[in-house]
Design an enzyme around this catalytic site. Sequence first.
Site, PDB file in Angstrom:
ATOM      1  N   GLN A 158       0.841  -1.198   0.000  1.00  0.00           N
ATOM      2  CA  GLN A 158       0.000   0.000   0.000  1.00  0.00           C
ATOM      3  C   GLN A 158       0.875   1.246   0.000  1.00  0.00           C
ATOM      4  O   GLN A 158       1.808   1.363   0.792  1.00  0.00           O
ATOM      5  CB  GLN A 158      -0.912   0.025   1.242  1.00  0.00           C
ATOM      6  N   LYS A 293     -19.466  19.509  -6.294  1.00  0.00           N
ATOM      7  CA  LYS A 293     -20.749  18.831  -6.054  1.00  0.00           C
ATOM      8  C   LYS A 293     -21.418  19.420  -4.808  1.00  0.00           C
ATOM      9  O   LYS A 293     -20.777  20.061  -3.980  1.00  0.00           O
ATOM     10  CB  LYS A 293     -20.508  17.328  -5.903  1.00  0.00           C
ATOM     11  N   ASN A 383     -27.932  16.240 -12.664  1.00  0.00           N
ATOM     12  CA  ASN A 383     -27.176  15.055 -13.047  1.00  0.00           C
ATOM     13  C   ASN A 383     -27.968  13.794 -12.696  1.00  0.00           C
ATOM     14  O   ASN A 383     -28.451  13.656 -11.566  1.00  0.00           O
ATOM     15  CB  ASN A 383     -25.844  15.056 -12.268  1.00  0.00           C
ATOM     16  N   GLU A 384     -28.158  12.925 -13.668  1.00  0.00           N
ATOM     17  CA  GLU A 384     -28.661  11.563 -13.418  1.00  0.00           C
ATOM     18  C   GLU A 384     -30.027  11.510 -12.733  1.00  0.00           C
ATOM     19  O   GLU A 384     -30.205  10.806 -11.738  1.00  0.00           O
ATOM     20  CB  GLU A 384     -27.629  10.766 -12.604  1.00  0.00           C
ATOM     21  N   GLU A 495     -18.081  12.909 -19.824  1.00  0.00           N
ATOM     22  CA  GLU A 495     -17.287  12.094 -18.891  1.00  0.00           C
ATOM     23  C   GLU A 495     -16.703  10.875 -19.602  1.00  0.00           C
ATOM     24  O   GLU A 495     -16.719   9.750 -19.081  1.00  0.00           O
ATOM     25  CB  GLU A 495     -18.153  11.642 -17.697  1.00  0.00           C
TER      26      GLU A 495
HETATM   27  O1  9MR Z   1     -15.073  10.307 -10.479  1.00  0.00           O
HETATM   28  C1  9MR Z   1     -15.851  10.678  -9.354  1.00  0.00           C
HETATM   29  C2  9MR Z   1     -15.327   9.964  -8.138  1.00  0.00           C
HETATM   30  O2  9MR Z   1     -14.019  10.392  -7.825  1.00  0.00           O
HETATM   31  C3  9MR Z   1     -16.244  10.249  -6.966  1.00  0.00           C
HETATM   32  O3  9MR Z   1     -15.854   9.479  -5.859  1.00  0.00           O
HETATM   33  C4  9MR Z   1     -17.674   9.930  -7.332  1.00  0.00           C
HETATM   34  C5  9MR Z   1     -18.607  10.331  -6.224  1.00  0.00           C
HETATM   35  O4  9MR Z   1     -18.599  11.699  -6.021  1.00  0.00           O
HETATM   36  O5  9MR Z   1     -18.063  10.619  -8.493  1.00  0.00           O
HETATM   37  C6  9MR Z   1     -17.284  10.298  -9.606  1.00  0.00           C
HETATM   38  O6  9MR Z   1     -17.753  10.997 -10.718  1.00  0.00           O
HETATM   39  C7  9MR Z   1     -19.048  10.680 -11.180  1.00  0.00           C
HETATM   40  C8  9MR Z   1     -19.666  11.936 -11.696  1.00  0.00           C
HETATM   41  O7  9MR Z   1     -19.703  12.919 -10.696  1.00  0.00           O
HETATM   42  C9  9MR Z   1     -21.071  11.689 -12.218  1.00  0.00           C
HETATM   43  N1  9MR Z   1     -21.069  10.662 -13.218  1.00  0.00           N
HETATM   44  C10 9MR Z   1     -20.420   9.424 -12.838  1.00  0.00           C
HETATM   45  C11 9MR Z   1     -19.002   9.702 -12.356  1.00  0.00           C
HETATM   46  C12 9MR Z   1     -18.296   8.412 -12.006  1.00  0.00           C
HETATM   47  O8  9MR Z   1     -18.922   7.818 -10.915  1.00  0.00           O
END
Ligand code: 9MR
Length: 603
Positions: A158, A293, A383-384, A495
């Site tokens: 690690q 976010k 989003n989503e 993305e």
């Molecule tokens: O890549 C992002 C990751 O580092 C975070 O832990 C996660 C939760 O916040 O979100 C990931 O990004 C997401 C994006 O915000 C929305 N679409 C899906 C992406 C991948 O999960």
Amino acid sequence: MRVQKVIPILAVSLALTACGGSGGGGSKTSSSKAMTSTSKAISSSVGSDSNPIPSSSSQESISSSSTSSTAETSSSSNSSSAMVIVADMSSGWRGNGTGNTGVTYTIDGVVFDALADNIGAVFDVPKGTVLEKAVIELIVNASSDFKTSGGNLQPFAQALDESAAEWGCWAPNGTIGNATDTTLTCKILEEGRLNQSVADTKVGVQVKPGANPLAGTITIKSAKITLAPASSSSSSYSSYNANVASLKDLADFPIGVAVGNTDSPSTNILTNTQEQAIVEKHFSQMTAGNIMKMSYMHPNNDTGTVADYHFEDADAFVAYAKLKNMSVHAHTLFWHADYQVPTFMKNFAGTPEEFLALVDTHVTTLVDHFEASNNIASWDVVNEALTDDNPSNYRTNSPFYVKSGNSPVFIERAFQAARAADANVDLYYNDYNIENNDAKTVKMMEMVTDFKNRNVPITGVGFQMHVCLRWPSIASISAAMKGVADLGLKVKISELDVAVNQPYCDNYPVNKISEFTPAIALEQKKRYCDIVAAYKAVVPPAQRGGVTVWGTTDAGTWLDGLYASQYEGEKISWPLLFDSRYGDKPALRGFADALQDITCTNL
Ligand code: 9MR
């Protein structure tokens, strides 16, 4: 006979400090074999707790010896000799895991008490050592009371900054000798994630409980790491030159990348100079992977004023982008994911009208704040919000939907508030799996068509495009994007990543791809090219919001973390344009080919 180069780990001192290590999952059975010598502690020694990390110069003092010990990983037929790191068993080890009581040096080896889950002993390997595909071999002797406790052992590696780890190795109790020697082997499978350039890596073993409380001791009698010959690295394209001077210069629309900035040093764009070099050279836009976010930006609502918001990290991120002539695609004002919704939103107990007033305040405060930077090109407003069902629907269990009076009205309200706050910024609805051109695409089209018809101020649709190497088809992707473009909306690939190896992709694990071979790398090159070419083919220039890749190097992809437990120990997806050593991948060439209207090929 293979000549083995032995790298002695010259530990400079002993260390008995408790170190906050972390445990990990992993259920893979390591190969282990019992041998017969009995361990007995007949002496002990302790030392100071000064820096136990050997200097990198000690690693450079490679001595050649013609030992006959085997190097299991050296299956390559090339002439390069195996590199073996042999740990000093009289110094340089320390206890690991919360509550450890350190180690004791005995004539048989390094001893630690099997006190609790994740307690173990480790030594450090200096940064710069390529541990990818290395094999760790530990000869251990577990005491009888450990054996009868049902305890298990987990050899592991690690990074000290915890940015990467190999937790896929596992020696269940049944494979561990009863006060007899057991050889534990652990192959580091995570492509590049332990080729640390920024942090040393600890290597060792920890205990994992069985049915009964842990007890007894573990004696580590020897430890060696056999490094893989360079030629067998899964990054077979680490020296690939994509011959792309600057990706962004090949496009007249934004070429974006998602980056971190409050994460570990290895993924912080504000401090990682290797990542900065790539980002500044190839990209004209950035998206914050996390820090814009809702849970980061608007964690509380105690005062009802701007004091409830957290802007510092995002401001630094936006300022860096501006300094380097990159715009920002801001992500995201609303995302239902549980861990992204602040507690005050989840607990909101007012009327739907009061909740929609909160929606207005949230959006207005954020959009106003960042408008002042004059560097925000666009927002993912929502989003989503749609399900993956057939037929697809709004996510009716999202707290936003519920608190809006079991209605999707928060979505259009958010767009209206964003437009009122900033007259010029582009406003996107963003989602995944809408590129499949199936039920979810239909629902998305229904929603945005309705918005267009009712003049809800939406500028475009973000297709996340987290796709597989072989799915969905380019025809489906093209048709889905064309549908949005035909409405006169902008289309953004927001993305993009192309997972080579992903549990939800391409009939996994039947078609599992365990090696990033040149052929696979070239298939991925063509896939990137086909997607970007499709984008250019179906989206008119004025409606191109840009193409953003979700991460810089394969070492930082979200995919490896998210699906770790499902990868059978192989947390590898190789989805991005740059490998874990910041080198070009053929995918970068594929992306550039599409931008330059060069035919997409896997050559
Ligand atoms: O890549 C992002 C990751 O580092 C975070 O832990 C996660 C939760 O916040 O979100 C990931 O990004 C997401 C994006 O915000 C929305 N679409 C899906 C992406 C991948 O999960």
